[in-house]
Design an enzyme around this catalytic site. Structure first.
Site, PDB file in Angstrom:
ATOM      1  N   ALA A   1       1.042  -1.186   0.130  1.00 27.33           N
ATOM      2  CA  ALA A   1       0.001  -0.210  -0.283  1.00 27.33           C
ATOM      3  C   ALA A   1       0.863   1.399   0.005  1.00 27.33           C
ATOM      4  CB  ALA A   1      -0.709   0.117   1.034  1.00 27.33           C
TER       5      ALA A   1
ATOM      6  N   HIS B   1      -1.140   7.901   3.293  1.00 24.12           N
ATOM      7  CA  HIS B   1       1.048   7.419   3.529  1.00 24.12           C
ATOM      8  C   HIS B   1       1.342   9.223   3.110  1.00 24.12           C
ATOM      9  CE1 HIS B   1      -0.942   3.913   5.236  1.00 24.12           C
ATOM     10  NE2 HIS B   1      -1.468   3.536   4.253  1.00 24.12           N
TER      11      HIS B   1
ATOM     12  N   ASN C   1       1.530  -1.712   7.886  1.00 21.63           N
ATOM     13  CA  ASN C   1       2.310  -2.946   7.109  1.00 21.63           C
ATOM     14  C   ASN C   1       3.194  -2.006   6.409  1.00 21.63           C
ATOM     15  OD1 ASN C   1       1.806  -5.690   7.841  1.00 21.63           O
ATOM     16  ND2 ASN C   1      -0.575  -4.370   7.298  1.00 21.63           N
TER      17      ASN C   1
HETATM   18  N1  LIG Z   1       1.568  -4.976   2.749  1.00 22.10           N
HETATM   19  C1  LIG Z   1       0.908  -3.529   2.586  1.00 22.10           C
HETATM   20  O1  LIG Z   1       1.032  -2.533   2.158  1.00 22.10           O
HETATM   21  C2  LIG Z   1      -0.310  -4.029   3.048  1.00 22.10           C
HETATM   22  C3  LIG Z   1      -0.099  -5.385   4.306  1.00 22.10           C
HETATM   23  N2  LIG Z   1      -1.870  -5.453   4.984  1.00 22.10           N
HETATM   24  C4  LIG Z   1      -2.466  -7.063   5.499  1.00 22.10           C
HETATM   25  O2  LIG Z   1      -2.386  -8.162   4.773  1.00 22.10           O
HETATM   26  C5  LIG Z   1      -3.174  -9.090   4.972  1.00 22.10           C
HETATM   27  C6  LIG Z   1      -3.783  -9.610   4.504  1.00 22.10           C
HETATM   28  O3  LIG Z   1      -5.328  -8.423   4.268  1.00 22.10           O
HETATM   29  P1  LIG Z   1      -6.452  -8.211   4.153  1.00 22.10           P
HETATM   30  O4  LIG Z   1      -6.902  -8.980   2.908  1.00 22.10           O
HETATM   31  O5  LIG Z   1      -7.490  -6.978   3.552  1.00 22.10           O
HETATM   32  O6  LIG Z   1      -7.429  -8.987   5.443  1.00 22.10           O
HETATM   33  P2  LIG Z   1      -8.743  -9.814   4.500  1.00 22.10           P
HETATM   34  O7  LIG Z   1      -9.185  -9.932   6.564  1.00 22.10           O
HETATM   35  O8  LIG Z   1      -9.811  -9.336   3.819  1.00 22.10           O
HETATM   36  O9  LIG Z   1      -8.451 -10.820   4.169  1.00 22.10           O
HETATM   37  C7  LIG Z   1      -7.866 -12.118   5.152  1.00 22.10           C
HETATM   38  C8  LIG Z   1      -8.047 -13.332   5.041  1.00 22.10           C
HETATM   39  O10 LIG Z   1      -7.064 -14.304   6.256  1.00 22.10           O
HETATM   40  C9  LIG Z   1      -8.453 -15.598   5.709  1.00 22.10           C
HETATM   41  N3  LIG Z   1      -7.907 -16.077   6.960  1.00 22.10           N
HETATM   42  C10 LIG Z   1      -7.976 -15.571   8.576  1.00 22.10           C
HETATM   43  N4  LIG Z   1      -7.771 -16.293   9.414  1.00 22.10           N
HETATM   44  C11 LIG Z   1      -6.865 -17.904   8.926  1.00 22.10           C
HETATM   45  C12 LIG Z   1      -6.772 -19.049   9.400  1.00 22.10           C
HETATM   46  N5  LIG Z   1      -7.143 -19.451  10.476  1.00 22.10           N
HETATM   47  N6  LIG Z   1      -7.233 -19.706   8.074  1.00 22.10           N
HETATM   48  C13 LIG Z   1      -6.502 -19.329   6.901  1.00 22.10           C
HETATM   49  N7  LIG Z   1      -6.414 -18.127   6.359  1.00 22.10           N
HETATM   50  C14 LIG Z   1      -7.647 -17.499   7.888  1.00 22.10           C
HETATM   51  C15 LIG Z   1      -9.498 -15.013   5.889  1.00 22.10           C
HETATM   52  O11 LIG Z   1     -10.135 -15.913   5.593  1.00 22.10           O
HETATM   53  P3  LIG Z   1     -11.841 -16.555   5.575  1.00 22.10           P
HETATM   54  O12 LIG Z   1     -12.349 -15.438   4.398  1.00 22.10           O
HETATM   55  O13 LIG Z   1     -12.687 -17.594   4.961  1.00 22.10           O
HETATM   56  O14 LIG Z   1     -11.894 -15.659   6.838  1.00 22.10           O
HETATM   57  C16 LIG Z   1      -9.620 -14.268   4.757  1.00 22.10           C
HETATM   58  O15 LIG Z   1      -9.544 -14.812   3.468  1.00 22.10           O
HETATM   59  C17 LIG Z   1      -3.454  -8.329   6.724  1.00 22.10           C
HETATM   60  O16 LIG Z   1      -2.014  -8.856   7.829  1.00 22.10           O
HETATM   61  C18 LIG Z   1      -3.021  -6.508   6.526  1.00 22.10           C
HETATM   62  O17 LIG Z   1      -2.832  -6.414   7.730  1.00 22.10           O
HETATM   63  C19 LIG Z   1      -3.078  -4.594   4.570  1.00 22.10           C
HETATM   64  C20 LIG Z   1      -2.781  -3.789   3.482  1.00 22.10           C
HETATM   65  C21 LIG Z   1      -1.918  -3.375   2.951  1.00 22.10           C
HETATM   66  O1  LIG Z   2      -2.522   2.155   3.248  1.00 24.00           O
HETATM   67  C1  LIG Z   2      -3.303   0.667   3.062  1.00 24.00           C
HETATM   68  O2  LIG Z   2      -4.065   0.280   2.234  1.00 24.00           O
HETATM   69  C2  LIG Z   2      -3.273  -0.477   4.055  1.00 24.00           C
HETATM   70  C3  LIG Z   2      -2.297   0.152   5.877  1.00 24.00           C
HETATM   71  O3  LIG Z   2      -1.921   0.947   5.573  1.00 24.00           O
HETATM   72  C4  LIG Z   2      -1.195  -1.155   5.575  1.00 24.00           C
HETATM   73  O4  LIG Z   2      -1.806  -1.936   5.702  1.00 24.00           O
HETATM   74  O5  LIG Z   2       0.332  -0.322   6.165  1.00 24.00           O
END
Ligand SMILES: NC(=O)C1=CN([C@@H]2O[C@H](COP(=O)(O)OP(=O)(O)OC[C@H]3O[C@@H](n4cnc5c(N)ncnc54)[C@H](OP(=O)(O)O)[C@@H]3O)[C@@H](O)[C@H]2O)C=CC1
Ligand SMILES: O=C([O-])CC(=O)C(=O)O
Length: 270
Positions: free
Chosen positions: A123, A221, A191
């Site tokens: 992001a 950001h 993140n």
């Molecule tokens: N690097 C970056 O810039 C960014 C990173 N992130 C991070 O990325 C990660 C994913 O974000 P996002 O896609 O929005 O999250 P969501 O909440 O939209 O999706 C999470 C997924 O993980 C699955 N899940 C949850 N628990 C389990 C488990 N125990 N076993 C298997 N699958 C599981 C869920 O399954 P189900 O659908 O079946 O509930 C869901 O499909 C987060 O940690 C978030 O903070 C987010 C934004 C930006």
């Molecule tokens: O801005 C976003 O989309 C998510 C974010 O801040 C993060 O995961 O760090």
């Protein structure tokens, strides 16, 4: 397709779901072979409509089916996905980058197994310039994150400190500290700060401000870097995704661009 990279995705939410659909639609050099999710019925329904449905497996088994394992799940299950991918010497692409900061021993393990850990820009923006600047002396790196209050709601740091954001009528600085503490206190929100820290001068020296701001509709950001070679000031304003307002819509697109870079003949940006 025979020699294309096999991709597995842990999590089918805002990031994983979008990425899975994009890969299934067809991306040269990549094919989706396995996914994992919590709700098996929902996941089965999702992949039933795919042109080439991937295997639905447990998180720890993703690496058996792929050359590249993308983690797109909550930080709480990061370790399960990361450890199995790294143990098998795969390319591991984390979304929950904040969860990597307290687990830097995974890098030693990756050196032993031949695995690679590729952190996508996600992001954020400008990590190519931050990495370049950090090849020389860097004085400071800061990131200011502003989110609509509902995008911060429930963060452990806010709960522990009794900070209520939903009723905010004016911007409020809810956290100021380094990237390490920010990632611990806001595991679903900064993140981007963790990725910035890894690209630049590390989580102890990278400083973070988090604002709950009822005046913004986008996850915003701003990075500031003061380095010997250059001064950088960059802002990204992310449209929150419908599935998860904490996550900007650009995130799965960034990961897709990162995956394309693993196989493409022309790769732009360092
Ligand atoms: N690097 C970056 O810039 C960014 C990173 N992130 C991070 O990325 C990660 C994913 O974000 P996002 O896609 O929005 O999250 P969501 O909440 O939209 O999706 C999470 C997924 O993980 C699955 N899940 C949850 N628990 C389990 C488990 N125990 N076993 C298997 N699958 C599981 C869920 O399954 P189900 O659908 O079946 O509930 C869901 O499909 C987060 O940690 C978030 O903070 C987010 C934004 C930006
Ligand atoms: O801005 C976003 O989309 C998510 C974010 O801040 C993060 O995961 O760090």
């Amino acid at each position: 397709m025979a020699d294309s990279l096999r991709v597995a995705i842990g999590g089918l939410g805002a990031i994983g779901g979008h990425l899975a659909r994009a890969l299934d639609a067809g991306v040269e050099g990549l094919r989706l072979t396995a996914v994992a999710a919590r709700d098996q019925d929902k996941a089965r329904q999702t992949i039933a409509g795919f042109r080439n449905p991937p295997a639905l497996v447990a998180l720890a088994d993703l690496a058996e089916h792929a050359d590249v394992v993308v983690e797109a799940a909550p930080a709480a299950v990061f370790e399960t996905i990361a450890e199995s991918a790294i143990a098998r010497g795969r390319i591991f692409v984390p979304s929950s980058v904040g969860a990597l900061l307290p687990r830097m021993h995974l890098l030693d393990r990756a050196r032993e197994t031949g695995a690679r850990i590729i952190v996508p820009t996600g992001a954020l923006l400008g990590l190519d310039a931050v990495r370049a600047a950090a090849e020389g002396p860097v004085t400071s790196v800061t990131i200011e994150t502003r989110k609509p209050p509902r995008g911060l709601e429930g963060a452990p740091y806010l709960v522990e400190n009794g900070i209520e954001v939903l009723g905010l009528t004016a911007p409020r600085l809810v956290f100021k500290g380094n990237a390490f503490d920010a990632a611990r206190g806001f595991p679903a929100n900064v993140n981007v700060a963790a990725a910035l820290a890894l690209a630049g001068i590390g989580p102890e020296r990278t400083m973070v401000e988090i604002w709950g701001d009822p005046g913004v509709t986008r996850n915003t950001h701003t990075i500031r870097v003061e380095a010997a070679a250059a001064r950088l000031t960059m802002t990204i304003e992310n449209v929150p995704s419908e599935e998860n307002p904490r996550t900007g819509k650009i995130t799965p697109l960034s990961i897709l661009a990162c995956l394309r870079g693993l196989t493409s003949t022309l790769k732009v940006g360092s």
